[in-house]
Design a protein around this motif. Structure first.
Motif, PDB file in Angstrom:
ATOM      1  N   ASP A  99       0.811  -1.213   0.000  1.00  0.00           N
ATOM      2  CA  ASP A  99       0.000   0.000   0.000  1.00  0.00           C
ATOM      3  C   ASP A  99       0.850   1.271   0.000  1.00  0.00           C
ATOM      4  O   ASP A  99       0.494   2.260  -0.657  1.00  0.00           O
ATOM      5  CB  ASP A  99      -0.978   0.008   1.179  1.00  0.00           C
ATOM      6  CG  ASP A  99      -0.290  -0.146   2.531  1.00  0.00           C
ATOM      7  OD1 ASP A  99       0.908  -0.463   2.567  1.00  0.00           O
ATOM      8  OD2 ASP A  99      -0.967   0.039   3.562  1.00  0.00           O
ATOM      9  N   ARG A 124      -9.933   0.857  -5.390  1.00  0.00           N
ATOM     10  CA  ARG A 124      -8.879  -0.116  -5.690  1.00  0.00           C
ATOM     11  C   ARG A 124      -9.439  -1.241  -6.543  1.00  0.00           C
ATOM     12  O   ARG A 124     -10.491  -1.784  -6.251  1.00  0.00           O
ATOM     13  CB  ARG A 124      -8.327  -0.698  -4.379  1.00  0.00           C
ATOM     14  CG  ARG A 124      -7.214  -1.695  -4.577  1.00  0.00           C
ATOM     15  CD  ARG A 124      -6.873  -2.361  -3.249  1.00  0.00           C
ATOM     16  NE  ARG A 124      -6.421  -1.404  -2.281  1.00  0.00           N
ATOM     17  CZ  ARG A 124      -5.165  -0.963  -2.216  1.00  0.00           C
ATOM     18  NH1 ARG A 124      -4.274  -1.414  -3.075  1.00  0.00           N
ATOM     19  NH2 ARG A 124      -4.816  -0.086  -1.309  1.00  0.00           N
ATOM     20  N   ARG A 140      -7.993   7.671   0.113  1.00  0.00           N
ATOM     21  CA  ARG A 140      -8.061   6.362  -0.551  1.00  0.00           C
ATOM     22  C   ARG A 140      -8.864   6.463  -1.839  1.00  0.00           C
ATOM     23  O   ARG A 140      -9.940   7.044  -1.871  1.00  0.00           O
ATOM     24  CB  ARG A 140      -8.711   5.339   0.379  1.00  0.00           C
ATOM     25  CG  ARG A 140      -7.889   5.102   1.643  1.00  0.00           C
ATOM     26  CD  ARG A 140      -6.641   4.302   1.326  1.00  0.00           C
ATOM     27  NE  ARG A 140      -5.728   4.296   2.465  1.00  0.00           N
ATOM     28  CZ  ARG A 140      -4.565   3.678   2.474  1.00  0.00           C
ATOM     29  NH1 ARG A 140      -4.154   3.041   1.408  1.00  0.00           N
ATOM     30  NH2 ARG A 140      -3.796   3.710   3.528  1.00  0.00           N
ATOM     31  N   GLU A 158       0.210   3.754  -2.991  1.00  0.00           N
ATOM     32  CA  GLU A 158      -0.387   5.041  -2.604  1.00  0.00           C
ATOM     33  C   GLU A 158       0.493   5.658  -1.525  1.00  0.00           C
ATOM     34  O   GLU A 158       0.168   5.590  -0.326  1.00  0.00           O
ATOM     35  CB  GLU A 158      -1.811   4.829  -2.083  1.00  0.00           C
ATOM     36  CG  GLU A 158      -2.737   4.187  -3.103  1.00  0.00           C
ATOM     37  CD  GLU A 158      -4.088   3.822  -2.494  1.00  0.00           C
ATOM     38  OE1 GLU A 158      -4.415   4.365  -1.427  1.00  0.00           O
ATOM     39  OE2 GLU A 158      -4.784   2.987  -3.072  1.00  0.00           O
ATOM     40  N   PRO A 212      -3.020   9.028   2.888  1.00  0.00           N
ATOM     41  CA  PRO A 212      -3.555   9.619   1.662  1.00  0.00           C
ATOM     42  C   PRO A 212      -5.043   9.356   1.552  1.00  0.00           C
ATOM     43  O   PRO A 212      -5.577   8.453   2.195  1.00  0.00           O
ATOM     44  CB  PRO A 212      -2.786   8.887   0.562  1.00  0.00           C
ATOM     45  CG  PRO A 212      -2.492   7.539   1.158  1.00  0.00           C
ATOM     46  CD  PRO A 212      -2.249   7.796   2.626  1.00  0.00           C
TER      47      PRO A 212
END
Length: 660
Positions: free
Chosen positions: A429, A550, A547, A433, A545
């Protein structure tokens, strides 16, 4: 080595198999002989693999030659072959010391399906069953015999071993010998006597999780200083590591399962038995087949749930950490944690139960402030001595550092196990991101000042929620009751949201700038807090961050690799490979055949064949037994037993009309 009996115990005579299958078996044996190595022959003939994975050949040949070995290799990395093949090559029976009584039957079933002669002795057997296994051992009719470490305390067991021929001792889950390990088993401490009583018998100790410190302790306690030591690459590139802020954990988990893993088998770990029950009930109510597993359940219920998880597709096991060690199910597609693990060792071992077949899998953890408070409180309340509490605190600090890092998760995880200098993975992750780091010094000073004033001026301590209410200027009944709205820090934190303040508290705890004290989890300053308050230390904090949506973790395809039955890809960064569209319906037909066959034999489906083997069969569409014999994972016994059935399924699939 002669061809062992089949799983039903019959001699493997040529008349048991079709003539064509016998010819194919002979062809495979000829290939093995050409390799010129007894171990390589067994690898091909029994297990169906053409070549060893990195490090396996050296370990196996060393043990075959009578040497000791200590093997540190990640889950799914092929550890079991490092003792199974030497046991099949050397004269006598390989004695496997395993803490996993509940799984011995499945381990033995898997070996018998390969044509190996395996048995176990444990407390689940009646007298007649034990006597039959003992007689087989004494007659030299077993290749491998599984024992729990506790059984070696029984003098009758030691006398039995004295009377038989022992090929080797394999000490599985060897980290259990380490006092500071995450699965410590006192009975493992006595295993040093194996070498004292049988000095000429080689020993191989194996584990998937060992820091350099644990490695040293295993070496010392088992007397393996002069052994061959193999420390493998601990990377599991097919696992995507993700740690998310905990908001509504049940809803977050449900979203993960529905959007990324519908119909997949997986494990959800919770800290308490009550949480296990609630989450299993919640998922079942949402139409997801979920079962609870914890030590408070009746043993028969636990055994039934474990059997269903191993034998059925798509079961989600909700469990405490009492579940999972030694689980060989290769197609676990996700491991989710709804509570913070106590150590990086535990986290790595538990997440490692995903993706043993080398295909794309997810390790997902929801982590919040209350997790930190709870774990700190449990450590403080522990009845152990101060040194042990300090060690527990060190383990937790390392786990918190992994959660709060702004760097690649995989790099941090591997560094913990002494594997440094690796490049960012591009698949966790924080790589996908990247979080932002911000200067949180002023925010930290505001929060620490609030804790200081309550303690120094009012001689009071409170939890995080009350501290944040003061910072946000909230005149709650509790704030006004204690006149905390008159403090100079009241309302000075309105520049941050409550969620952000909770992140500040969580990260200050992780950095040792705050401490949790007492039964109610109140906050207190540490020695390091003074440097922040005096502005001689800056505080960098992680900002999550926003989100974005996804895509499925599996949509990129599967990780290609050598014999996924050995547990993984050929390289650390194996290229994704999609199952060809025309192979997908064939693969489903093969899975359906495997399901029926496994049910008839009362064994897990992966004991028949792993998904990776069926995928290769579906892709290559062999038409003869000789072609089928070249598929990774198809050894002699399985070729003779299932080869013609597989070809019949493929023939039916080839004749089926294509869908419009």
């Amino acid at each position: 080595m002669t061809l062992p009996p089949d799983p039903e115990g019959r001699p493997a005579e040529p008349s048991d198999a079709p003539v064509a299958a016998v010819a194919a078996v002979a062809a495979v044996a000829a290939v093995g002989t050409a390799v010129g190595s007894a171990a390589a022959q067994v690898l091909r003939r029994v297990f169906g693999y053409e070549s060893f994975r990195s490090g396996q050949r050296e370990i196996i040949e060393h043990v075959v030659d009578g040497g000791d070995a200590l093997v540190l290799m990640p889950t799914g990395g092929g550890k079991s072959l490092c003792y199974q093949i030497p046991a099949l090559v050397r004269p006598g029976t390989g004695i496997v010391v395993s803490p996993l009584i509940a799984l011995m039957q499945d381990q033995v079933d898997a070996l018998r399906a390969l044509g190996a002669r395996a048995g176990f002795l444990n407390s689940t057997q009646d007298l007649d069953e034990r006597r039959a296994v003992e007689a087989a051992f004494l007659a030299g009719e077993l290749d491998l015999l599984y024992l729990a470490p506790e059984r070696l305390r029984v003098e009758a067991t030691l006398r039995l071993l004295d009377r038989g021929s022992i090929a080797l001792f394999a000490i599985d889950e060897a980290h259990c010998v380490a006092q500071w390990g995450h699965d410590f088993r006192p009975d493992y401490l006595m295993l040093s006597m194996l070498h004292e009583r049988w000095p000429s018998v080689p020993r191989v100790a194996l584990t998937a999780t060992a820091t350099p410190e644990t490695h040293r302790e295993i070496t010392t306690r088992l007397g393996l200083a002069d052994a061959y030591h193999h420390v493998a690459d601990f990377d599991r590139p097919n696992i995507q590591y993700r740690i998310v802020p905990k908001k509504e954990p049940k809803a977050q988990l449900l979203h993960l399962l529905r959007t990324e893993h519908p119909g997949d088998a997986g494990i959800v770990y919770c800290l308490s038995r009550a949480s296990v029950e609630k989450i299993a009930e919640f998922l079942a109510g949402q139409g997801i087949p979920a079962l609870p597993y914890h030590a408070g359940l009746d043993s028969r219920v636990r055994a039934e749930h474990q059997a269903r998880f191993l034998r059925e597709d798509g079961i989600v096991m909700v469990a405490t950490i009492a579940f999972g060690m030694g689980i060989d199910k290769p197609d676990v597609r996700f491991v989710a944690h709804l509570d913070l693990p106590k150590s990086v060792e535990g986290y790595y071992q538990e997440t490692g139960r995903a993706g043993r077949d080398g295909l794309r899998s997810t390790a997902w953890l929801a982590y919040g402030l209350q997790d930190v408070v709870q774990q700190r409180r449990l450590i403080d309340a522990s009845p152990c001595d101060a040194a042990h509490r300090r060690r527990l605190g060190t383990h937790l600090d390392a786990m918190l550092a992994l959660c709060e890092t702004v760097e690649c998760r995989r790099v941090g995880l591997l560094a913990y196990f002494g594997q440094r200098g690796t490049a960012a993975c591009g698949n966790c992750d924080t790589c996908l991101e990247p979080p932002q780091a911000w200067d949180g010094t002023v925010a930290a000073q505001k929060l620490l000042s609030t804790v200081l004033r309550l303690d120094r001026e009012r001689h009071q301590r409170f939890g995080a929620g009350h501290i944040i209410d003061i910072l946000l200027g909230r005149s709650t009944p509790k704030v006004t009751q204690h006149h905390h709205d008159t403090l100079t820090v009241f309302g000075v934190g309105e520049d941050l949201r409550e969620l952000e303040w909770r992140g500040v508290v969580r990260q200050l705890l992780a950095q040792g700038l705050l401490a949790v004290q007492g039964e109610h989890g109140t906050l207190a300053l540490t020695e390091a807090s003074a440097d922040v308050l005096r502005a001689t230390r800056t505080v960098a904090l992680r900002r999550e961050p926003e989100r974005v949506a996804r895509s499925s973790a599996r949509s990129d395809g599967d990780v290609a690799g050598q014999g996924a039955g050995q547990g993984g890809g050929r390289s650390r960064r194996a290229a994704p490979v999609e199952l060809p569209a025309q192979a997908a319906p064939v693969f489903e037909k093969l899975r359906a055949w495997r399901g029926v066959t496994a049910k008839e034999q009362s064994v897990p489906a992966y004991v028949i064949f792993h998904d990776a083997t069926l995928r290769e069969i579906a892709t290559r569409m062999p038409t003869t037994l000789t072609e089928l014999a070249t598929i990774s994972g198809v050894g002699e016994n399985k070729l003779a037993k299932y080869g013609q059935q597989l070809l019949d399924v493929l023939a039916d699939a080839a004749e089926a009309p294509e869908p419009d």
